[in-house]
Design an enzyme around this catalytic site. Structure first.
Site, PDB file in Angstrom:
ATOM      1  N   CYS A   1       0.809  -1.220   0.000  1.00 12.91           N
ATOM      2  CA  CYS A   1       0.000   0.000   0.000  1.00 12.91           C
ATOM      3  C   CYS A   1       0.841   1.267   0.000  1.00 12.91           C
ATOM      4  CB  CYS A   1      -0.887   0.086   1.236  1.00 12.91           C
ATOM      5  SG  CYS A   1      -1.916  -1.327   1.506  1.00 12.91           S
TER       6      CYS A   1
ATOM      7  N   GLY B   1       1.455  -0.124  -5.030  1.00 14.95           N
ATOM      8  CA  GLY B   1       0.181  -0.837  -5.130  1.00 14.95           C
ATOM      9  C   GLY B   1      -0.465  -0.555  -6.467  1.00 14.95           C
TER      10      GLY B   1
ATOM     11  N   ASN C   1      -1.746   1.410   5.649  1.00 15.41           N
ATOM     12  CA  ASN C   1      -0.623   0.676   5.076  1.00 15.41           C
ATOM     13  C   ASN C   1      -0.070  -0.211   6.172  1.00 15.41           C
ATOM     14  OD1 ASN C   1       1.622  -0.213   3.678  1.00 15.41           O
ATOM     15  ND2 ASN C   1       2.737   1.709   3.837  1.00 15.41           N
TER      16      ASN C   1
END
Lengths: 457, 457, 457, 457
Positions: free
Chosen positions: B9, B35, B111
């Protein structure tokens, strides 16, 4: 997006090779840098005499996404990638073209540009021909179609290419033979390889590497190579001996560094340009950086020769899409930043030599220089691994009009001021020829010199 | 496509910045490497209290193609890019999540990875909560929703994060405040910048460069940063002083080379790894090459230290699509060739040192070595700029199971034989810490050492 | 496009039937007229306990275009078609909803509208619930989720439906049972059929015809039908005996003419309305025509009773798309003409009776009348096969606000003048009840009478 | 989906009308039943001489979805809808065709089929022409292109149409004139209307109704109508007086009931066929029903004549998509049920007369009969409002091969047995001519009689 000249096309051809269409597609993929706006493959099943066509707008991968290659039957195929210039980006202009003519079926793909296409087209229309595309390539198809029933294919082709003037590397597929052609000047490259019992041709040898074909030789300047039904390859020179002028810019920018062009490795020639550039335009500095990716080999050569360390001062974003939605309060140098970011640690407080292969309009270069200064560069010295591009190309390269080429109406000092660099050095014409290990005048260098081997229309 | 660990992420957050959503989108674009399977932005118009959401599957550019940013009103926004792991690639799992809770509206992006999400989820369901996604992040949202009406937002957050265990960098947007959070181990990065009168946060500083924000500082390990309605930033440490263990692999592979991570330039650390690697595993050779692009800085460092010239022995194709249609008579090493081609002139007859950052399963590396040998390399010496990856990650990185990591059950000599290289050298753990200028044990190095700072579930 | 009230939803449910999901899809297709903006199916594989979901925006056929039904495993399924009203047309609002709750997995689909949803939602949020949709149906899911682990499913449902007020036909799928529910007023229909060894439920019986199921009976007003793991069907009446008020408008307009609704054939009732209308509002004329297609049965009934010939005076275009690009110099009555064309030969010089089922705003009717006059009709007599629609619906039908209903603030003469017809006659309330063979007051007729069985919020 | 002959094309043309392209699109939409697989419009801006083209695969609405009509500049336009037959459904075959020829630019659209296209094409190719489509219409374009520069457009057209044989209604747009043409047999219809100061032409008059144009007259059989730059209309008969044979099947099935074809209202003719059918084939029964929608007018005529009540015994689903996913345990008569459902209340225990316009292969009719019997019909008497279709069409209608036409090799009794009906009656040839108020032999009735006015190739 980048301020560069653009190659307009890449070619593939295969004869007597299993899964020919699938390999054509992969060969086009390897040559995607030669044209990103359309792609197509025509295959031939020699047993049934059937030709199959698939073409589309976009990248090779988009055009053939989820495509079922069993629809492109046969052991022969030709393919084409296209960068759109004149005529707009329409599906009808995507090659290869395929048609039924008096002497059978024929498919054709073309890299280059004819300078007398409009005149020929006018005559053909006056005689009753109907054009369905705005492409100069269709003219060649009509010229072949004028031939009579009994004429040998070879004669049809000789007759057609004697009418046309300009730059043309061609792959032409009949139901019983394949022709590979380079014009009498040899403006654009075309190479031949062996794959199993068959033959492969491509604009660039990197296509051979991907599909595992073994490079054999280039199609020679002015040569018509014929591969007949038995797979026998014969060579013809309908124009006899001609004065060659292949495009030198393939070495400077167009070709992939891992390709062999006109018999020589592109990466090696670019490093040599960088070394020569360092000799011609030395400057005291802390670091050499490149404008990625095309400027990297020359920058490495410059660093090697100058003993100044090479660093990655500009980092390329690998996920570049086609359009970006910019905020209304525009970001400074947005267009450049979306592709490249400065790597501050390599630049801050440093005297920086930045190497690029060419400057076309100068707009991007100017923004890049600003970006380097914003990142703290103390001095910026720009080095270009080719002479100033002063003149447009009429032989299959997309270039702006002369008036838009910054070097067409500015001297070096004026360009230096516009770009706001501390110094600016271009590789000399002599230096460029030395770097490609050739005698001056043996290439087309019209974009640097204005010496056009064939008069444009 | 490459045999690498994958970051899961990237985050963006903006407070009191004009065109916040548009800038969030650009910041996500700059962090696209973190990502590639989903992206979203939630904006807040503070005057009306209205939150607006746009999310989708695909690259940032695809999700926001032709998007009209006037629909994402407001001067505050958070954004997220996502790499799908567990739970499948469904639109409902794309962040940021947004919901109305007892204390107002809230949007969240995460994240990392929680190790106790399943247990918490089970409890929440037993108490009547309904989950709409398979993401661990939704647990955090429910924990916040449990709070009562009058509770201060700060308390809601403290209460929630005291329940969760694992890796989490979070950006949480309320209608009157923005929170930026790193877990007590600080597994994943999160940095703050200033833009005009407002603030920006991002997982990586390369996002700041694109939008012209000025780096301020990292969110500290275990810190909860609150930016209130008046734009005042306050700092909280609800866990007090903790033992930090940020992810060292951000330096090795994940982060972009032009980012500053944990206060240091990534490119510089990678070059240092290469230099150290040359000291630890020297070998006589003609040329140093990299596996592009991630291996390039370390290869340059190795070349610098060893005085062996660095060359572009492998050329990357820049037009990689998502899938390729391979012929039935498979091309040798197809999967590698589609991305990389060997540059024969740099390799033929040479002793080659090839530098990469990591080996996960070893399958790709093996094919690369074969490709180099096919191109005529006389010797191939593989150098890895990190220790062997022996253990999976549970803190927000997508790694294969332990059994699939080649280094988990093979010693160096066994790996060398499998890869068919003449020699193989990994950077030592000590060498890695030295390269990042840190004391051993001050990072999470579980993927090299198996020492997990928090016990996985 | 037409000026009509709109049914909001259609339901399907299957238990112990092979290929349940595929049949659910076909049953939804047969009920497409009940909702065209979203569709979904949730299947249950009872052996694994696994639920599978597929939902999307658009027509049933679009949502399931090229869908692979082997992904929707199992012999049980529920389905839903949806017409969007409040909350916007978002994918998250497409039913069936599916969630994991304290007592297992549950899927739900709802036809109707709750009048106390907002109040219930507010309470649930205050207690920590998170809502992911703007649909009132999610409230029911949360109420079920509040139940404790050991509670029988039946109790969970009784507890939930005792909280909610308004119109609800529900199909609820647990991993071991299926529930079919009609609210204590029985506002919306729901019928049961037998298929092989299993059961099928649908909003309308036309769904049974398509899949070859045999109609068994309606779910009764206020009934909770439970089908358990052994396929045993039991009946519960948690509200005891209630005063029923099913929607009479299903007979007038919503249902397909070939459906049996509340035990009677819709087509037959509509013809009866037409006959009664002819008795109540006779007029001398040459021809009876219908506004197709919904007005056709009543027009046929009117013609039958009045002995005036029925003709196709308005022809429907069968290829209606969603939007049309109108020229700037607008075509007269464009919006009507795109769907219907007058058939001049049946109209020119004639006294025309035109039969429709309802007038909502009156705008379309006015254009139709003009079109008939333009085609040469000498007189136009409008007959409506229901009483004037004076009041909006709060029980699952999409109606404009009261102020927009032409009959809410105009008497018959005023409407006649606005529509520019020679005479206007509506079926009386008594006539309508007689046509459906029921005593007055045994249906919900709030849209004609303003007598709301349950007070709207 | 239905077992019917298929009309292949519909035409539109406009001259000196504002927003011509937008009106062409609407006129095509009104004629969508004449071709659903492709559509296109070519406009002409007479001031600049510029032609603009937009074509695509699919319904008119799909091809022009979100289209910006300001791109189709000009007050003149022609349009085409297409049903694909030979040559596959490729974009290149979608009309109108547009090309630059020796005498200027020309666009053409064609309804019909040439019987000597292949021979003409072969000659043209032998003389050097290149064909880009597989359509017979391209032959006409090439014949026009053979003309010389100075030839009047009228002469070009006369020369071209003297070469071609078969069925052709044509609209041809030059930069200074519009031509409207019907072949010497007048196989296919073409009508003219007035709109403001300009003219409109269409295959069917329902197109005029939608755009508000006033019907003027039909293009006569064998007539070439020329509208010149000043808007003056002149009439030419290059073939002199010819024996006409317009297609009688337009009355039976193809045309919309609200169109005037060959000067008469289609709906009225169909009702007359039904009445005549009742006289020719009376039977005692309880109810007359139609196969919707094409059988409805004839069924109404039958009911009127026989005094047996007309009911809606089959209900059409209005949301038919292109494909359906059928369960593996096939539903009985699935293909029919997806479009039509029996309305049991009108059928159960009844003697039923069902009226349709034609039987092609008989497969669908057989399933329909079964569906009626399943719904409880005591007797089923099938009546067809045209003679048996025994022979294929070569004049622009898509029909199966002769061997697939059930009536080509079965007598009435055999067909009756195959369809499992209690009785079967077809309208006689004489009855059909009487119904359309014409003398026998004045139409093309080859599909009933095998008498082909022009010998097929």
């Amino acid at each position: 997006m980048f301020d560069k000249f653009k190659e307009e096309c890449g070619l593939m051809a295969l004869w007597n090779v299993p899964e020919a269409a699938n390999l054509a597609y992969l060969g086009l993929y390897a040559q995607q840098h030669r044209g990103q706006e359309g792609a197509g493959v025509v295959s031939l099943d020699r047993e049934s005499g059937k030709f199959c066509v698939h073409r589309g707008l976009g990248l090779v991968n988009e055009v053939f996404a989820n495509y079922d290659f069993s629809q492109l039957v046969g052991r022969a195929a030709i393919g084409h990638v296209r960068y759109t210039t004149a005529g707009g980006n329409q599906l009808t202009n995507v090659q290869p073209f395929f048609s039924e003519v008096s002497t059978g079926n024929v498919a054709i793909a073309h890299n280059g540009n004819l300078v007398n296409a409009e005149a020929l087209k006018k005559n053909l229309i006056a005689e009753g021909s109907i054009f369905h595309t705005t492409s100069d390539t269709e003219v060649i198809l009509h010229l072949i179609a004028q031939g009579k029933n009994k004429t040998a294919r070879r004669e049809l082709i000789f007759n057609a290419i004697k009418e046309i003037k300009g730059a043309y590397s061609l792959v032409i597929l009949f139901d019983d033979s394949l022709f590979l052609i380079r014009d009498p000047n040899g403006f654009r490259p075309l190479s031949i390889a062996k794959l199993g019992e068959g033959y492969v041709a491509a604009s660039e040898t990197c296509a051979f590497d991907l599909i595992g074909a073994d490079f054999l030789r280039d199609v020679e300047v002015g040569e018509v190579v014929e591969i007949d039904r038995d797979g026998k390859m014969t060579s013809h020179f309908p124009f006899g001996k001609t004065k060659q002028s292949p495009c030198i810019f393939e070495y400077v920018y167009f070709a992939r560094p891992d390709s062999q062009v006109y018999g020589k490795n592109v990466y090696g020639r670019r490093k040599a340009m960088g070394r020569k550039l360092a000799q011609e335009h030395p400057v005291e500095a802390d670091v050499v950086i490149a404008v990625p990716d095309s400027g990297v080999p020359a920058a490495m050569g410059y660093a090697e020769e100058s003993k100044i360390p090479f660093e990655l001062g500009l980092i390329r974003n690998h996920y570049i899409g086609r359009t970006f939605i910019e905020p209304q309060q525009a970001i400074r140098d947005f267009g450049v930043k979306i592709k490249l970011n400065s790597n501050r640690d390599c630049l801050e407080g440093k005297k920086v030599i930045v190497v690029d292969d060419s400057i076309v309009r100068g707009t991007t270069s100017r923004k890049l220089v600003k970006m380097l200064r914003d990142a703290g560069a103390k001095e910026v010295h720009l080095r270009i691994s080719a002479p100033p591009t002063t003149d447009p190309c009429y032989y299959g390269i997309d270039t702006p009009e002369k008036s838009q080429l910054i070097a067409s109406h500015n001297d070096i000092e004026q360009i230096r001021q516009y770009l706001d660099v501390d110094s600016l050095g271009y590789l000399s014409q002599a230096g460029l020829y030395e770097s490609v290990e050739a005698e001056e005048g043996t290439f087309c260098d019209a974009c640097f010199s204005g010496n056009y081997p064939i008069k444009p229309a």
